[in-house]
Design a protein around this motif. Structure first.
Motif, PDB file in Angstrom:
ATOM      1  N   THR A  50       0.815  -1.216   0.000  1.00 43.85           N
ATOM      2  CA  THR A  50       0.000   0.000   0.000  1.00 43.85           C
ATOM      3  C   THR A  50       0.849   1.266   0.000  1.00 43.85           C
ATOM      4  O   THR A  50       0.406   2.295  -0.506  1.00 43.85           O
ATOM      5  CB  THR A  50      -0.950   0.028   1.217  1.00 43.85           C
ATOM      6  N   LYS A  51       2.082   1.168   0.539  1.00 44.67           N
ATOM      7  CA  LYS A  51       2.918   2.369   0.592  1.00 44.67           C
ATOM      8  C   LYS A  51       4.382   1.975   0.631  1.00 44.67           C
ATOM      9  O   LYS A  51       4.796   1.158   1.446  1.00 44.67           O
ATOM     10  CB  LYS A  51       2.572   3.192   1.837  1.00 44.67           C
ATOM     11  N   ASP A  94       9.122   4.944   4.091  1.00 47.48           N
ATOM     12  CA  ASP A  94       7.941   4.367   4.728  1.00 47.48           C
ATOM     13  C   ASP A  94       7.537   3.139   3.928  1.00 47.48           C
ATOM     14  O   ASP A  94       7.536   3.171   2.700  1.00 47.48           O
ATOM     15  CB  ASP A  94       6.772   5.362   4.729  1.00 47.48           C
ATOM     16  N   HIS A 143       4.498   0.094   3.949  1.00 47.97           N
ATOM     17  CA  HIS A 143       3.295  -0.565   4.455  1.00 47.97           C
ATOM     18  C   HIS A 143       2.942  -1.658   3.448  1.00 47.97           C
ATOM     19  O   HIS A 143       2.619  -1.356   2.294  1.00 47.97           O
ATOM     20  CB  HIS A 143       2.129   0.411   4.580  1.00 47.97           C
ATOM     21  N   ASP A 167       1.197  -5.888   3.210  1.00 46.65           N
ATOM     22  CA  ASP A 167       0.654  -7.110   3.811  1.00 46.65           C
ATOM     23  C   ASP A 167       1.226  -8.294   3.039  1.00 46.65           C
ATOM     24  O   ASP A 167       0.861  -8.526   1.885  1.00 46.65           O
ATOM     25  CB  ASP A 167      -0.876  -7.097   3.740  1.00 46.65           C
ATOM     26  N   SER A 222       0.601 -10.836  12.813  1.00 46.67           N
ATOM     27  CA  SER A 222       0.953  -9.414  12.861  1.00 46.67           C
ATOM     28  C   SER A 222       2.362  -9.159  12.310  1.00 46.67           C
ATOM     29  O   SER A 222       2.639  -8.076  11.803  1.00 46.67           O
ATOM     30  CB  SER A 222       0.848  -8.893  14.292  1.00 46.67           C
ATOM     31  N   ILE A 239       2.553  -8.474   8.454  1.00 42.08           N
ATOM     32  CA  ILE A 239       2.079  -7.186   7.958  1.00 42.08           C
ATOM     33  C   ILE A 239       3.151  -6.157   8.307  1.00 42.08           C
ATOM     34  O   ILE A 239       3.405  -5.878   9.474  1.00 42.08           O
ATOM     35  CB  ILE A 239       0.716  -6.811   8.584  1.00 42.08           C
ATOM     36  N   LYS A 271       4.424  -2.598   8.637  1.00 45.67           N
ATOM     37  CA  LYS A 271       3.972  -1.216   8.795  1.00 45.67           C
ATOM     38  C   LYS A 271       5.129  -0.448   9.416  1.00 45.67           C
ATOM     39  O   LYS A 271       5.211  -0.272  10.618  1.00 45.67           O
ATOM     40  CB  LYS A 271       2.721  -1.140   9.658  1.00 45.67           C
ATOM     41  N   GLU A 272       6.045  -0.059   8.560  1.00 44.77           N
ATOM     42  CA  GLU A 272       7.276   0.602   8.982  1.00 44.77           C
ATOM     43  C   GLU A 272       7.239   2.055   8.508  1.00 44.77           C
ATOM     44  O   GLU A 272       7.061   2.317   7.325  1.00 44.77           O
ATOM     45  CB  GLU A 272       8.491  -0.093   8.361  1.00 44.77           C
ATOM     46  N   ASP A 273       7.413   2.987   9.448  1.00 47.96           N
ATOM     47  CA  ASP A 273       7.471   4.400   9.108  1.00 47.96           C
ATOM     48  C   ASP A 273       8.848   4.940   9.464  1.00 47.96           C
ATOM     49  O   ASP A 273       9.406   4.613  10.511  1.00 47.96           O
ATOM     50  CB  ASP A 273       6.394   5.188   9.873  1.00 47.96           C
TER      51      ASP A 273
END
Length: 176
Positions: free
Chosen positions: A42-43, A66, A68, A70, A114, A117, A119-121
């Motif tokens: 997604t990102k 960044d 993101h 899955d 979890s 997935i 989700k690293e910023d």
């Protein structure tokens, strides 16, 4: 009359033949899985370019990004782990295609859902973006996510972010 060694030989090789057939069936079961079940990115974009310097006669850029994604759809019963990595691609006059791994992670099939997935910023790169010369300034760089499937049995194979969905940015003309 057969000796014990002949009977043992027949049992062992029958077991090995069954094991071979089961391994082949397991490897065949994943055919087409990669095309039907792609991870969802997604990102993936540049967060901050921290520096662009000449380091020992070569250009070196340090940045953060960044991410993101899955990765759950890439897993099935025959996958042991995924080796996930972010690649920077750019062109120079001396090399028409430069690809550099900036970040990587191994995701095990036994990890909790979890962990699959991402989700690293503001992730700082593990490995610097280093050119072979001083040709990197002012170049367009493309960030893309790639992964290697490592099955329990069968061949290794790669997957990558869908064509045209990678993020792009341009490096500055001057060092800073």
């Amino acid at each position: 009359m057969h000796t014990i060694w002949v009977r043992l030989n027949a049992v062992v090789f029958f077991g090995l033949t069954v094991l071979l057939c089961l391994s082949i069936l397991a490897a065949l079961s994943k055919i087409g899985h990669t095309r039907r079940h792609q991870p969802i990115v997604t990102k993936l974009e540049l967060n901050k370019l921290k520096s662009l310097k000449s380091h020992g006669g070569v250009d070196r850029a340090l940045l953060s990004f960044d991410l993101h994604a899955d990765m759950t759809p890439a897993f099935h019963w025959n996958i042991k782990q995924l080796f996930v990595y972010v690649v920077a691609t750019y062109k120079t006059p001396t090399n028409p295609k430069n690809q550099i791994v900036l970040w990587d992670r191994i995701i095990e099939a036994t990890d909790p859902p979890s962990a699959k997935i991402l989700k690293e910023d503001n992730v700082f790169v593990k490995y610097a973006l280093v050119d072979q010369g001083a040709d990197m300034r002012g170049k367009d760089v493309e960030l893309s996510l790639m992964w290697d499937h490592m099955p329990l049995t069968g061949t290794l194979y790669m997957g990558e972010q869908a064509e045209g969905t990678a993020s792009k940015f341009t490096l500055p003309e001057d060092y800073f």
